[in-house]
Motif scaffolding. Structure first.
Motif, PDB file in Angstrom:
ATOM      1  N   GLU A 246       0.825  -1.217   0.000  1.00 41.43           N
ATOM      2  CA  GLU A 246       0.000   0.000   0.000  1.00 41.43           C
ATOM      3  C   GLU A 246       0.857   1.264   0.000  1.00 41.43           C
ATOM      4  O   GLU A 246       0.487   2.267  -0.602  1.00 41.43           O
TER       5      GLU A 246
ATOM      6  N   GLY B  25      -0.388   2.294  -3.423  1.00 43.77           N
ATOM      7  CA  GLY B  25      -1.567   3.054  -3.028  1.00 43.77           C
ATOM      8  C   GLY B  25      -1.702   4.337  -3.834  1.00 43.77           C
ATOM      9  O   GLY B  25      -2.803   4.864  -4.007  1.00 43.77           O
ATOM     10  N   TRP B  26      -0.589   4.839  -4.362  1.00 44.48           N
ATOM     11  CA  TRP B  26      -0.578   6.067  -5.171  1.00 44.48           C
ATOM     12  C   TRP B  26      -0.853   5.802  -6.654  1.00 44.48           C
ATOM     13  O   TRP B  26      -1.118   6.714  -7.413  1.00 44.48           O
TER      14      TRP B  26
ATOM     15  N   HIS C 292      -5.234   2.430 -10.266  1.00 49.17           N
ATOM     16  CA  HIS C 292      -5.861   1.155  -9.897  1.00 49.17           C
ATOM     17  C   HIS C 292      -5.343   0.580  -8.586  1.00 49.17           C
ATOM     18  O   HIS C 292      -5.734  -0.512  -8.203  1.00 49.17           O
ATOM     19  N   GLY C 293      -4.450   1.281  -7.889  1.00 46.38           N
ATOM     20  CA  GLY C 293      -4.037   0.896  -6.545  1.00 46.38           C
ATOM     21  C   GLY C 293      -3.262  -0.402  -6.421  1.00 46.38           C
ATOM     22  O   GLY C 293      -2.651  -0.883  -7.371  1.00 46.38           O
ATOM     23  N   VAL C 294      -3.290  -0.950  -5.212  1.00 48.65           N
ATOM     24  CA  VAL C 294      -2.551  -2.160  -4.852  1.00 48.65           C
ATOM     25  C   VAL C 294      -3.040  -3.340  -5.694  1.00 48.65           C
ATOM     26  O   VAL C 294      -4.235  -3.463  -5.962  1.00 48.65           O
TER      27      VAL C 294
ATOM     28  N   GLN D  43     -11.429   9.538  -9.332  1.00 51.47           N
ATOM     29  CA  GLN D  43     -11.809   8.956  -8.048  1.00 51.47           C
ATOM     30  C   GLN D  43     -11.690   9.962  -6.910  1.00 51.47           C
ATOM     31  O   GLN D  43     -11.167   9.658  -5.843  1.00 51.47           O
TER      32      GLN D  43
END
Length: 174
Positions: free
Chosen positions: A39, A43-44, A47-49, A163
């Motif tokens: 993360e 996380g940045w 679509h994230g982790v 988002q």
């Protein structure tokens, strides 16, 4: 891997003063699973982790991208120690905005200039490979990433929302 494939992969290796950047291979999957599952790092990212399964799919995509395009994302290693630091390179943005520079390095690498060094080398490679316009996207609140992009000569071109986040689009024209 055939001798021809090894030679081709070797021609795509980028070295800097402190880094060696190598196109990914299946042997990099364990490192990529750890990086993309963290993360603090992904996380940045768009679509994230990622799950281990998704990281494996992305590795296959990255290998194919190199074969088709002649550029892509590198695994970044520290010269000398050989330590895996993260990834840096190019992807085609799924929103149609263009070929984007991206980087994701372990938090332990922050403040040491590795992202800047890898991003600068990637940008130069991309322009030599014929990319006329390279973009990069950073969240407005990601001050460190924005600083890297401006320090390597990319300029703020536009912004959009994703988002709930204000996203800044930088570009470099070669």
């Amino acid at each position: 891997m055939s001798a021809a494939m090894n030679a081709l992969r070797s021609s795509r290796i980028v070295t800097t003063e402190r880094l060696m950047m190598i196109p990914p291979g299946k042997e990099n999957l364990p490192d990529l699973v750890r990086l993309k599952g963290d993360e603090r790092v992904f996380g940045w990212m768009l679509h994230g982790v990622r799950s281990a399964e998704r990281a494996a799919e992305e590795l296959e995509d990255d290998i194919d991208f190199w074969e088709v395009r002649g550029y892509g994302t590198w695994c970044v290693f520290e010269r000398g120690s050989g330590a895996f630091l993260g990834i840096c390179g190019f992807m085609e943005r799924p929103d149609g905005r263009g070929v984007a520079l991206r980087y994701a390095l372990w938090p332990e690498c922050r403040g040491r200039g590795y992202a800047r060094e890898a991003a600068r080398a990637s940008l130069a490679f991309g322009h030599r490979a014929g990319l006329k316009r390279i973009i990069a996207v950073a969240r407005d609140e990601n001050v460190a990433s924005r600083a890297v992009l401006t320090d390597i000569g990319m300029t703020l071109a536009s912004e959009f929302r994703n988002q709930g986040h204000r996203m800044l689009l930088f570009e470099s024209r070669g």
